[in-house]
Write a protein that holds these residues in place. Sequence first.
Motif, mmCIF file in Angstrom:
data_model
loop_
_atom_site.group_PDB
_atom_site.id
_atom_site.type_symbol
_atom_site.label_atom_id
_atom_site.label_comp_id
_atom_site.label_asym_id
_atom_site.label_seq_id
_atom_site.Cartn_x
_atom_site.Cartn_y
_atom_site.Cartn_z
ATOM 1 N N UNK A 97 138.943 1.869 40.818
ATOM 2 C CA UNK A 97 139.866 1.386 41.824
ATOM 3 C C UNK A 97 141.050 0.689 41.163
ATOM 4 N N UNK A 98 142.198 0.816 41.804
ATOM 5 C CA UNK A 98 143.406 0.122 41.340
ATOM 6 C C UNK A 98 143.975 -0.697 42.483
ATOM 7 N N UNK A 99 144.626 -1.793 42.133
ATOM 8 C CA UNK A 99 145.314 -2.635 43.113
ATOM 9 C C UNK A 99 146.676 -2.967 42.536
ATOM 10 N N UNK A 100 147.712 -2.360 43.099
ATOM 11 C CA UNK A 100 149.069 -2.580 42.619
ATOM 12 C C UNK A 100 149.714 -3.717 43.406
ATOM 13 N N UNK A 101 150.221 -4.693 42.696
ATOM 14 C CA UNK A 101 150.840 -5.858 43.331
ATOM 15 C C UNK A 101 152.356 -5.787 43.214
#
Length: 115
Positions: free
Chosen positions: A20-24
């Motif tokens: 999983x990735x979470x781009x801020x």
Amino acid sequence: QVQLVESGGGLVQAGGSLRLSCAASGTIISIYTMGWYRQAPGKQRELVATITSGGRTNYADSVKDRFTISRDNAKSTLYLQMNSLKPEDTAVYYCKIIISGAIYWGQGTQVTVSS
């Protein structure tokens, strides 16, 4: 405005892996603790893992030795490598950041593990 966008969820068989990735955006993440949480149907949202600005990690007992949280501050992105997935890992996964007392969540990404 701070925004978090998760991606990488999907359907996988038990024993498989997902990342999983979470781009801020709208903030510099390097100085903040970030975390992954999950919510299964009919259950409360629960902590999966957190990582501090210094790279210290913390995991729920249920995912220790299977999941790895990491961050790339240059890319403003948080990751969750999930290995040896189990049906009980099925949930919507969310990333979270707290900035000056304000809590920000992403929209979530669905992870479904089939037996």
